[in-house]
Design a protein around this motif. Structure first.
Motif, PDB file in Angstrom:
ATOM      1  N   ILE A 170       0.872  -1.177   0.000  1.00  0.00           N
ATOM      2  CA  ILE A 170       0.000   0.000   0.000  1.00  0.00           C
ATOM      3  C   ILE A 170       0.905   1.220   0.000  1.00  0.00           C
ATOM      4  N   ASP A 171       0.954   1.913  -1.121  1.00  0.00           N
ATOM      5  CA  ASP A 171       1.835   3.066  -1.241  1.00  0.00           C
ATOM      6  C   ASP A 171       1.283   4.226  -0.423  1.00  0.00           C
ATOM      7  N   THR A 172       2.192   4.960   0.215  1.00  0.00           N
ATOM      8  CA  THR A 172       1.766   6.077   1.061  1.00  0.00           C
ATOM      9  C   THR A 172       1.149   7.213   0.258  1.00  0.00           C
TER      10      THR A 172
ATOM     11  N   MET B  85      -6.262   8.168   0.992  1.00  0.00           N
ATOM     12  CA  MET B  85      -6.595   7.420   2.193  1.00  0.00           C
ATOM     13  C   MET B  85      -7.942   6.707   2.065  1.00  0.00           C
ATOM     14  N   SER B  86      -8.843   7.245   1.223  1.00  0.00           N
ATOM     15  CA  SER B  86     -10.131   6.568   1.018  1.00  0.00           C
ATOM     16  C   SER B  86      -9.917   5.196   0.391  1.00  0.00           C
ATOM     17  N   ARG B  87      -8.938   5.107  -0.524  1.00  0.00           N
ATOM     18  CA  ARG B  87      -8.637   3.807  -1.147  1.00  0.00           C
ATOM     19  C   ARG B  87      -7.946   2.884  -0.143  1.00  0.00           C
ATOM     20  N   VAL B  88      -7.040   3.448   0.648  1.00  0.00           N
ATOM     21  CA  VAL B  88      -6.367   2.648   1.675  1.00  0.00           C
ATOM     22  C   VAL B  88      -7.398   2.030   2.615  1.00  0.00           C
ATOM     23  N   GLU B  89      -8.379   2.815   3.017  1.00  0.00           N
ATOM     24  CA  GLU B  89      -9.419   2.321   3.921  1.00  0.00           C
ATOM     25  C   GLU B  89     -10.194   1.164   3.294  1.00  0.00           C
ATOM     26  N   LYS B  90     -10.530   1.300   2.006  1.00  0.00           N
ATOM     27  CA  LYS B  90     -11.269   0.234   1.317  1.00  0.00           C
ATOM     28  C   LYS B  90     -10.443  -1.049   1.260  1.00  0.00           C
ATOM     29  N   ILE B  91      -9.157  -0.897   0.975  1.00  0.00           N
ATOM     30  CA  ILE B  91      -8.281  -2.073   0.881  1.00  0.00           C
ATOM     31  C   ILE B  91      -8.168  -2.769   2.235  1.00  0.00           C
ATOM     32  N   LEU B  92      -7.903  -1.994   3.276  1.00  0.00           N
ATOM     33  CA  LEU B  92      -7.713  -2.596   4.599  1.00  0.00           C
ATOM     34  C   LEU B  92      -9.020  -3.163   5.155  1.00  0.00           C
TER      35      LEU B  92
ATOM     36  N   SER C  17      -8.554  -2.306  -9.281  1.00  0.00           N
ATOM     37  CA  SER C  17      -9.933  -1.814  -9.263  1.00  0.00           C
ATOM     38  C   SER C  17     -10.626  -1.867 -10.605  1.00  0.00           C
ATOM     39  N   GLY C  18      -9.860  -1.878 -11.702  1.00  0.00           N
ATOM     40  CA  GLY C  18     -10.498  -1.900 -13.014  1.00  0.00           C
ATOM     41  C   GLY C  18     -11.355  -0.671 -13.222  1.00  0.00           C
ATOM     42  N   LEU C  19     -12.496  -0.862 -13.881  1.00  0.00           N
ATOM     43  CA  LEU C  19     -13.356   0.266 -14.224  1.00  0.00           C
ATOM     44  C   LEU C  19     -14.288   0.669 -13.095  1.00  0.00           C
ATOM     45  N   THR C  20     -14.484  -0.196 -12.118  1.00  0.00           N
ATOM     46  CA  THR C  20     -15.495   0.072 -11.095  1.00  0.00           C
ATOM     47  C   THR C  20     -15.001   1.027 -10.023  1.00  0.00           C
ATOM     48  N   GLY C  21     -13.682   1.074  -9.835  1.00  0.00           N
ATOM     49  CA  GLY C  21     -13.147   1.893  -8.765  1.00  0.00           C
ATOM     50  C   GLY C  21     -13.175   1.207  -7.414  1.00  0.00           C
ATOM     51  N   VAL C  22     -13.753   0.009  -7.345  1.00  0.00           N
ATOM     52  CA  VAL C  22     -13.806  -0.754  -6.088  1.00  0.00           C
ATOM     53  C   VAL C  22     -12.642  -1.743  -6.077  1.00  0.00           C
ATOM     54  N   PRO C  23     -11.727  -1.636  -5.110  1.00  0.00           N
ATOM     55  CA  PRO C  23     -10.552  -2.509  -5.106  1.00  0.00           C
ATOM     56  C   PRO C  23     -10.913  -3.994  -4.961  1.00  0.00           C
ATOM     57  N   LYS C  24     -10.249  -4.830  -5.748  1.00  0.00           N
ATOM     58  CA  LYS C  24     -10.380  -6.286  -5.644  1.00  0.00           C
ATOM     59  C   LYS C  24      -8.993  -6.849  -5.347  1.00  0.00           C
ATOM     60  N   GLY C  25      -8.903  -7.694  -4.328  1.00  0.00           N
ATOM     61  CA  GLY C  25      -7.617  -8.259  -3.931  1.00  0.00           C
ATOM     62  C   GLY C  25      -7.334  -9.557  -4.651  1.00  0.00           C
ATOM     63  N   VAL C  26      -6.360  -9.541  -5.561  1.00  0.00           N
ATOM     64  CA  VAL C  26      -6.006 -10.723  -6.341  1.00  0.00           C
ATOM     65  C   VAL C  26      -4.980 -11.548  -5.575  1.00  0.00           C
ATOM     66  N   ILE C  27      -5.295 -12.843  -5.360  1.00  0.00           N
ATOM     67  CA  ILE C  27      -4.492 -13.723  -4.504  1.00  0.00           C
ATOM     68  C   ILE C  27      -3.546 -14.567  -5.363  1.00  0.00           C
ATOM     69  N   ILE C  28      -2.237 -14.425  -5.138  1.00  0.00           N
ATOM     70  CA  ILE C  28      -1.235 -15.135  -5.933  1.00  0.00           C
ATOM     71  C   ILE C  28      -0.315 -15.947  -5.018  1.00  0.00           C
ATOM     72  N   SER C  29      -0.010 -17.168  -5.434  1.00  0.00           N
ATOM     73  CA  SER C  29       0.804 -18.084  -4.629  1.00  0.00           C
ATOM     74  C   SER C  29       2.285 -18.042  -5.002  1.00  0.00           C
ATOM     75  N   HIS C  30       3.102 -18.650  -4.158  1.00  0.00           N
ATOM     76  CA  HIS C  30       4.527 -18.815  -4.457  1.00  0.00           C
ATOM     77  C   HIS C  30       4.717 -19.529  -5.789  1.00  0.00           C
ATOM     78  N   LYS C  31       3.997 -20.647  -5.984  1.00  0.00           N
ATOM     79  CA  LYS C  31       4.240 -21.451  -7.196  1.00  0.00           C
ATOM     80  C   LYS C  31       3.894 -20.684  -8.461  1.00  0.00           C
ATOM     81  N   SER C  32       2.904 -19.789  -8.399  1.00  0.00           N
ATOM     82  CA  SER C  32       2.556 -19.008  -9.580  1.00  0.00           C
ATOM     83  C   SER C  32       3.668 -18.033  -9.932  1.00  0.00           C
ATOM     84  N   VAL C  33       4.228 -17.369  -8.916  1.00  0.00           N
ATOM     85  CA  VAL C  33       5.324 -16.432  -9.168  1.00  0.00           C
ATOM     86  C   VAL C  33       6.566 -17.170  -9.647  1.00  0.00           C
ATOM     87  N   ILE C  34       6.840 -18.332  -9.082  1.00  0.00           N
ATOM     88  CA  ILE C  34       7.994 -19.124  -9.525  1.00  0.00           C
ATOM     89  C   ILE C  34       7.816 -19.566 -10.981  1.00  0.00           C
TER      90      ILE C  34
END
Length: 500
Positions: free
Chosen positions: A82-84, A88-95, A157-174
């Motif tokens: 989360i970049d400083t 802050m409204s986006r930070v709140e939505k994410i957290l 967030s794409g076009l909606t402006g609502v943050p979506k948390g994309v979950i990625i594993s170790h094996k996917s990054v490897i």
């Protein structure tokens, strides 16, 4: 065998201990430094029994973030940058969605985060750096981590402006990291010039190629992207030879005619992804760097950054669409029509992906996950999940994939089905146009063209009349001094819609 991404750091710290690894304006970390800092952070998380939990990293983009990411990975938990500079409204939505167990920040930003979040433990970077490493504890933790465990959750967030948390594993990054290294022949001589924010998945390539190969990564100061000559001077002074930027950054340098003013002698790999790269600006870059490798990488965050790629190997007209190419190794692509059948010939369909690269879905959002991570309609015999990208593509005469548009950008206008991306490609090729984007005004049934550049309005329509049918011509043209960009450096269509 590489099981966890921390194995990359362990190898680099053993073989390149004193080599400069990650460098920002204020600090340089060798691989040994990075390993020590990460293990200090991991020890404190492990002592608090933070395992397979979410940890937010609230810091300026810096090498401190890399230490935090790796420390969280060593602890068996997963990170969210989360970049400083985020609102802050986006930070709140994410957290609110993430509900992290811990937030890692520094002294400078501790009060900022405390003002909004009182019930989450906050660990301060400077304090963590004074703690000791408990090697035995970390060994016990590491033995409990598997490659299927989550490594990070990035919010998009794409076009909606609502943050979506994309979950990625170790094996996917490897899986992705191994493919990049093999395809682009990355080794310890590579020096990366990082542009992408750490909350944007393009940064995954820079970070993990550096770790895997004992390479070096400079975090380019953000302000330099407003001054192309100074940006090129930075690349030249640091002898950067590899960049992976969003097309907007490359286009800025080309549009402001900086390419002919300073040639970066070391630069020989130019990769890009995140949005459509116009051939007009790409041709400017190719003219200045004829010996460099150029590659168009395509993919959403949900498939660990990239699922197809095209190494540019022939000439293109300014008005041509650049291919997104072929599937990456160990990734399968299907192009499905509205009936969930494979398209034939050059018909347009939705690009769908299967493979190790796939995300687990969206964090704390099962409803949205089930919409796009679905059973493969071509397989009725066993469970096989594919990701529906929402991107429309077709095959060209070379068997390469061509990006057409988003499904969201496909409109019905005066009885015709139109891809806004096709109009944008035609506009971008016009002499004098720097950037362009089309939005459909549904209330007024009008195609609205936003653009920057010095071009006579009559010339736009005169030129488009030669390439587009009448029903695809923009009904309204709005010239902007500057095209709005979102946090990832892409054209901000949400803001443009607000201007309708």
């Amino acid at each position: 065998m590489i099981r966890l991404v921390t194995d990359y750091l362990d190898y680099a710290a053993e073989h390149f201990p004193d080599k400069e690894a990650f460098i920002d304006e204020n600090k340089t970390l060798t691989f040994s430094d990075l390993q020590i800092e990460a293990q200090r952070i991991a020890t404190q998380l492990a002592k608090r029994k933070v395992f397979k939990k979410s940890v937010a990293v609230f810091l300026n983009k810096s090498v401190k973030c890399i230490s935090a990411f790796m420390g969280i990975a060593y602890s068996g938990s997963f990170y969210t940058p989360i970049d400083t500079s985020m609102p802050m409204s986006r930070v709140e939505k994410i957290l609110e969605t993430l509900q992290p167990e811990v937030i890692i920040t520094d002294k400078k930003h501790k009060e900022d985060i405390e003002l909004f979040f009182h019930d989450i433990e906050i660990l301060v970077y400077e304090d963590l750096m004074t703690s000791n490493i408990d090697g035995l504890l970390l060994k016990q933790v590491t033995e409990c981590i598997i490659d299927a465990d989550v490594l990070y959750v990035l919010f998009t967030s794409g076009l909606t402006g609502v943050p979506k948390g994309v979950i990625i594993s170790h094996k996917s990054v490897i899986d992705y990291t191994e493919w990049v290294t093999e395809t682009f022949k990355i080794d310890d001589q590579h020096i990366f010039g990082n542009q992408a924010p750490f909350y944007f998945d393009n940064s995954v390539l820079d970070i993990y190629q550096t770790l895997k190969n004992g390479a070096c990564m400079y975090i380019i100061p953000e302000q330099l992207f407003s001054f192309p000559i100074k940006l090129l001077e930075f690349l030249d002074n640091k002898k950067i030879n590899t960049i992976f930027w969003v097309p907007s950054a490359l286009c800025l340098v080309a549009n402001l005619r900086a390419l002919h003013k300073l040639h970066v002698k070391s630069l020989n790999k130019i990769l890009f992804a995140g949005e459509v790269m116009p051939n007009k600006q790409l041709n400017m870059w190719r003219s200045e760097y004829p010996e460099a490798l150029f590659a168009n990488l395509y993919g959403p965050t949900e498939i660990t950054d990239v699922c197809t790629y095209y190494i540019v190997n022939r000439d293109f007209k300014d008005s041509d669409a650049l291919p997104i190419g072929h599937p990456c190794l160990n990734t399968s692509i299907m192009v499905l029509n509205d009936k969930n059948e494979l398209v034939r010939n050059d018909a347009v369909g939705e690009l769908c992906v299967r493979g190790t690269s796939l995300s687990y879905g969206y964090y704390n959002n099962q409803a949205k996950t089930s919409e796009v991570f679905v059973q493969n309609p071509l397989n009725k015999n066993y469970r096989e999940i594919i990701y529906r990208t929402g991107d429309l593509v077709r095959y060209n005469e070379y068997g390469e994939l061509i990006y057409v548009s988003r499904k969201d950008f496909q409109i019905k206008h005066i009885g015709h089905r139109i891809e806004l991306g096709e109009i944008e490609t035609a506009i971008s090729a016009i002499q004098g146009i720097e950037t362009a984007c089309c939005i459909y005004d549904e209330n007024r049934s009008k195609i609205v063209m936003f653009y920057t550049g010095d071009v006579i309005e009559d010339m736009i329509i005169k030129t488009l009349n030669k390439t587009l049918p009448v029903y695809m011509l923009p009904n309204k043209k709005i010239k902007l001094d500057k095209m709005p960009l979102n946090l990832n450096g892409k054209i901000d269509r949400v803001k443009l819609k607000e201007l309708l």
